[in-house]
Design a protein around this motif. Structure first.
Motif, PDB file in Angstrom:
ATOM      1  N   THR A  38      47.597  38.087  29.220  1.00  0.00           N
ATOM      2  CA  THR A  38      47.049  36.765  29.540  1.00  0.00           C
ATOM      3  C   THR A  38      48.157  35.775  29.862  1.00  0.00           C
ATOM      4  O   THR A  38      48.098  35.047  30.864  1.00  0.00           O
ATOM      5  CB  THR A  38      46.214  36.239  28.354  1.00  0.00           C
ATOM      6  OG1 THR A  38      45.088  37.097  28.156  1.00  0.00           O
ATOM      7  CG2 THR A  38      45.728  34.816  28.616  1.00  0.00           C
ATOM      8  N   THR A 100      43.322  29.629  27.526  1.00  0.00           N
ATOM      9  CA  THR A 100      42.368  30.502  28.200  1.00  0.00           C
ATOM     10  C   THR A 100      41.134  30.721  27.334  1.00  0.00           C
ATOM     11  O   THR A 100      39.990  30.695  27.822  1.00  0.00           O
ATOM     12  CB  THR A 100      43.028  31.860  28.531  1.00  0.00           C
ATOM     13  OG1 THR A 100      44.140  31.632  29.396  1.00  0.00           O
ATOM     14  CG2 THR A 100      42.046  32.799  29.204  1.00  0.00           C
ATOM     15  N   ARG A 135      40.861  27.710  36.351  1.00  0.00           N
ATOM     16  CA  ARG A 135      40.045  28.824  35.863  1.00  0.00           C
ATOM     17  C   ARG A 135      38.586  28.392  35.706  1.00  0.00           C
ATOM     18  O   ARG A 135      37.663  29.141  36.037  1.00  0.00           O
ATOM     19  CB  ARG A 135      40.605  29.326  34.530  1.00  0.00           C
ATOM     20  CG  ARG A 135      39.923  30.573  33.976  1.00  0.00           C
ATOM     21  CD  ARG A 135      40.603  31.019  32.688  1.00  0.00           C
ATOM     22  NE  ARG A 135      39.991  32.206  32.095  1.00  0.00           N
ATOM     23  CZ  ARG A 135      40.314  33.455  32.389  1.00  0.00           C
ATOM     24  NH1 ARG A 135      41.264  33.691  33.269  1.00  0.00           N
ATOM     25  NH2 ARG A 135      39.702  34.475  31.799  1.00  0.00           N
TER      26      ARG A 135
END
Length: 357
Positions: A38, A100, A135
């Motif tokens: 990630t 994230t 994202r």
């Protein structure tokens, strides 16, 4: 540092190989495989989009903080929701991992709610916030992210930093182009630009920083010991205060907790705080109405001519080009990455010879 003629082309490096290499270095440092992957994807994507001050250049500092314990190697990131508000407790995780996680939870939560807010607590440096906001935009959401960071900026004359650089970013989808991404902080120039200048032995422009006594300086050593200057003077300080209140004061964490060990305040520890606001246009006004407005105003914006460009377009083009030709990285960055490869016995990938097929 390696010598390169000033007119020589900047070497390019393949995206996949760089991502695998970065993930491999993090794994060798003890970071779990999933978290390494990630973090590597985000750092490499940051470079691919042209933001070298927040990409792989930061890898060594992240490794140092992992080794010192300021950032946790195996932190458990957890989320607790209460209606449309949630708290993501990062427990000192790498910022790319915690960020994230928070974005993905916010996107999921906005499948049934028009708006959610998340406080992200005790996280490492989030890097380029625009990459995280992007994202969410790629999932059809509008996202705003603000992070409170240790004090590094001050007005000229101040003896010591007053407020954090406190970055913030917004990303939003659109049908007539790549997502809009606005990403900035409160200083005239990012501290990473000063670090790069220090590595190459170059002075910095006037107006970027002051020394320990509050006197303007172009010397990188004095600047790194002093403070950054805010953009637009008091307006930059004002924006920093807004971010401090929303991302810092509303986090519930003591201000002192974001300081590094030993009172060091000039780099990010693993106890920073952020605020995420994520909107789902489908559940607010309907996607058609949202798309219509965005298309209309961006078309008007561009009709002004003179090369008018929507924020995010240049970075998108750079990323598309990097996918086919590799990511251009200058020696002042790759020299250190090559040293890291030697230290961790995992050599840095060679530059591309010819075009990627």
């Amino acid at each position: 540092m390696s010598e390169r003629p000033s007119d020589a082309p900047i070497p390019c490096y393949p995206v996949i190989a760089m991502t695998d290499w970065c993930a491999g270095i993090l794994e060798r440092a003890g970071v779990p495989q999933h978290d390494s992957a990630t973090t590597a994807r985000i750092l490499v994507r940051t470079d691919a989009r042209g933001f070298q001050t927040h990409g792989l250049m930061r890898l060594r500092s992240y490794l140092e903080k992992l080794n010192s314990g300021e950032v946790s190697l195996r932190a458990e990131v957890v989320a607790n929701m209460n209606g449309s508000y949630g708290v993501v407790e990062a427990n000192g995780a790498l910022g790319q991992v915690a960020g994230t996680f928070a974005i993905d939870h916010a996107v999921q939560a906005t499948e049934t709610q028009p708006l959610v807010a998340f406080t992200l607590r005790n996280t490492g440096h989030l890097g380029a916030l625009g990459i995280l906001a992007l994202r969410a935009a790629e999932a059809g959401r509008v996202a705003l992210i603000l992070q409170a960071t240790p004090p590094v900026i001050a007005m000229a004359g101040a003896r010591g930093p007053m407020l954090g650089n406190n970055p913030f970013a917004m990303a939003a989808p659109r049908t007539n182009g790549p997502p809009i991404v606005v990403d900035m902080a409160c200083s005239v120039a990012a501290r990473g630009n000063i670090l790069r200048a220090a590595r190459s032995g170059q002075p910095i422009p006037e107006g970027w920083a002051v020394d320990e006594n509050g006197i303007p300086t172009t010397d990188t050593s004095a600047a790194l010991k002093g403070s950054l200057l805010p953009f637009a003077g008091h307006k930059g300080l004002g924006v920093s205060i807004i971010v401090e209140m929303l991302a810092g004061s509303l986090s519930g964490r003591p201000f002192e907790s974001s300081m590094n060990k030993g009172g060091e305040v000039r780099s990010a520890s693993g106890h920073l705080n952020a605020l995420l606001l994520v909107f789902n246009p489908d559940l607010m006004i309907g996607r058609a109405a949202y798309d219509s407005h965005v298309t209309a105003w961006t078309s008007h914006f561009k009709s002004a001519g003179n090369g008018s460009r929507i924020p995010g377009e240049r970075a998108h083009r750079a990323e598309m080009l990097a996918a086919s030709r590799g990511i251009p990285l200058p020696p002042d960055i790759t020299d250190d990455l090559q040293r890291l490869g030697f230290e961790y016995q995992f050599p840095f990938p060679p530059a591309i010879r010819g075009k990627i097929q």
